[in-house]
Design a protein around this motif. Structure first.
Motif, PDB file in Angstrom:
ATOM      1  N   ASN A  17       0.716  -1.178   0.103  1.00 45.28           N
ATOM      2  CA  ASN A  17      -0.149   0.026   0.001  1.00 45.28           C
ATOM      3  C   ASN A  17       1.010   1.185   0.010  1.00 45.28           C
ATOM      4  O   ASN A  17       0.622   2.231  -0.868  1.00 45.28           O
ATOM      5  CB  ASN A  17      -0.959   0.062   1.368  1.00 45.28           C
ATOM      6  CG  ASN A  17      -1.922  -0.956   0.904  1.00 45.28           C
ATOM      7  OD1 ASN A  17      -2.362  -1.463  -0.140  1.00 45.28           O
ATOM      8  ND2 ASN A  17      -2.445  -1.390   2.078  1.00 45.28           N
ATOM      9  N   HIS A  18       2.062   1.130   0.802  1.00 44.34           N
ATOM     10  CA  HIS A  18       2.901   2.405   1.028  1.00 44.34           C
ATOM     11  C   HIS A  18       3.486   2.891  -0.513  1.00 44.34           C
ATOM     12  O   HIS A  18       3.606   3.836  -1.110  1.00 44.34           O
ATOM     13  CB  HIS A  18       3.949   2.352   1.877  1.00 44.34           C
ATOM     14  CG  HIS A  18       4.978   3.471   1.769  1.00 44.34           C
ATOM     15  ND1 HIS A  18       4.758   4.468   2.502  1.00 44.34           N
ATOM     16  CD2 HIS A  18       6.352   3.078   1.390  1.00 44.34           C
ATOM     17  CE1 HIS A  18       5.610   5.123   2.361  1.00 44.34           C
ATOM     18  NE2 HIS A  18       6.813   4.631   1.834  1.00 44.34           N
ATOM     19  N   ASN A  19       3.775   1.560  -1.309  1.00 47.85           N
ATOM     20  CA  ASN A  19       4.493   1.758  -2.374  1.00 47.85           C
ATOM     21  C   ASN A  19       3.609   2.289  -3.700  1.00 47.85           C
ATOM     22  O   ASN A  19       3.823   3.068  -4.406  1.00 47.85           O
ATOM     23  CB  ASN A  19       5.171   0.584  -2.840  1.00 47.85           C
ATOM     24  CG  ASN A  19       6.525   0.089  -2.143  1.00 47.85           C
ATOM     25  OD1 ASN A  19       7.065   0.902  -1.472  1.00 47.85           O
ATOM     26  ND2 ASN A  19       6.893  -1.306  -2.216  1.00 47.85           N
ATOM     27  N   LYS A  78       0.908   4.228  -3.002  1.00 46.46           N
ATOM     28  CA  LYS A  78       0.808   5.509  -2.868  1.00 46.46           C
ATOM     29  C   LYS A  78       1.854   6.389  -3.194  1.00 46.46           C
ATOM     30  O   LYS A  78       1.498   7.392  -3.772  1.00 46.46           O
ATOM     31  CB  LYS A  78       0.665   5.699  -1.290  1.00 46.46           C
ATOM     32  CG  LYS A  78      -0.953   5.206  -0.763  1.00 46.46           C
ATOM     33  CD  LYS A  78      -0.875   5.584   1.011  1.00 46.46           C
ATOM     34  CE  LYS A  78      -2.181   4.752   1.375  1.00 46.46           C
ATOM     35  NZ  LYS A  78      -1.999   5.044   2.869  1.00 46.46           N
ATOM     36  N   GLU A  79       3.025   5.880  -3.343  1.00 50.36           N
ATOM     37  CA  GLU A  79       3.913   6.760  -3.727  1.00 50.36           C
ATOM     38  C   GLU A  79       3.987   6.797  -5.274  1.00 50.36           C
ATOM     39  O   GLU A  79       4.453   7.638  -5.946  1.00 50.36           O
ATOM     40  CB  GLU A  79       5.392   5.865  -3.519  1.00 50.36           C
ATOM     41  CG  GLU A  79       5.933   6.114  -2.044  1.00 50.36           C
ATOM     42  CD  GLU A  79       7.232   5.622  -1.672  1.00 50.36           C
ATOM     43  OE1 GLU A  79       8.006   5.037  -2.605  1.00 50.36           O
ATOM     44  OE2 GLU A  79       7.745   5.993  -0.557  1.00 50.36           O
ATOM     45  N   ILE A  80       3.552   5.871  -5.677  1.00 48.86           N
ATOM     46  CA  ILE A  80       3.340   5.666  -7.464  1.00 48.86           C
ATOM     47  C   ILE A  80       2.497   6.634  -7.941  1.00 48.86           C
ATOM     48  O   ILE A  80       2.590   7.252  -9.078  1.00 48.86           O
ATOM     49  CB  ILE A  80       3.269   4.375  -8.038  1.00 48.86           C
ATOM     50  CG1 ILE A  80       4.138   3.382  -7.514  1.00 48.86           C
ATOM     51  CG2 ILE A  80       2.890   4.179  -9.539  1.00 48.86           C
ATOM     52  CD1 ILE A  80       4.066   1.994  -7.980  1.00 48.86           C
ATOM     53  N   LYS A  81       1.243   6.776  -7.286  1.00 40.00           N
ATOM     54  CA  LYS A  81       0.220   7.423  -7.625  1.00 40.00           C
ATOM     55  C   LYS A  81       0.684   8.963  -7.495  1.00 40.00           C
ATOM     56  O   LYS A  81       1.371   9.247  -6.545  1.00 40.00           O
ATOM     57  CB  LYS A  81      -1.083   7.218  -6.690  1.00 40.00           C
ATOM     58  CG  LYS A  81      -1.604   6.082  -6.950  1.00 40.00           C
ATOM     59  CD  LYS A  81      -2.868   5.663  -6.256  1.00 40.00           C
ATOM     60  CE  LYS A  81      -3.511   4.508  -6.411  1.00 40.00           C
ATOM     61  NZ  LYS A  81      -4.752   4.161  -5.809  1.00 40.00           N
ATOM     62  N   PHE A  82      -0.004  10.020  -8.534  1.00 34.71           N
ATOM     63  CA  PHE A  82       0.511  11.144  -8.275  1.00 34.71           C
ATOM     64  C   PHE A  82      -0.440  12.073  -7.393  1.00 34.71           C
ATOM     65  O   PHE A  82      -1.073  12.214  -6.650  1.00 34.71           O
ATOM     66  CB  PHE A  82       0.163  12.065  -9.703  1.00 34.71           C
ATOM     67  CG  PHE A  82       1.057  11.120 -10.739  1.00 34.71           C
ATOM     68  CD1 PHE A  82       0.588  11.281 -12.047  1.00 34.71           C
ATOM     69  CD2 PHE A  82       2.427  10.820 -10.370  1.00 34.71           C
ATOM     70  CE1 PHE A  82       1.367  10.733 -13.036  1.00 34.71           C
ATOM     71  CE2 PHE A  82       3.126  10.110 -11.282  1.00 34.71           C
ATOM     72  CZ  PHE A  82       2.753  10.189 -12.739  1.00 34.71           C
TER      73      PHE A  82
END
Length: 62
Positions: free
Chosen positions: A54-56, A58-62
């Motif tokens: 989930n953390h990764n 969220k980082e991918i989404k703008f």
């Protein structure tokens, strides 16, 4: 010969005992490499994996 040089360079970079054993072993010799531990299914492990994913995401989404 090329493979042996790779293994020697790998040992020099990592200082791993197994890499040294492979570099110094004669051609055709056998090396015993211990089995890796497997982390099985467990609620705690699944929870940590889900949090990391989930953390990764969220980082991918703008």
């Amino acid at each position: 010969m090329k493979n042996k040089k790779f293994k020697q360079n790998n040992f020099q970079a990592t200082r791993n005992i197994q890499s040294k054993a492979m570099a110094l072993k004669k051609v055709g010799g056998k090396i015993k490499i211990p089995k890796r531990q497997f982390i099985g299914h467990h609620p705690e492990v699944d929870k940590h994996i889900r949090n990391i994913i989930n953390h990764n995401l969220k980082e991918i989404k703008f």
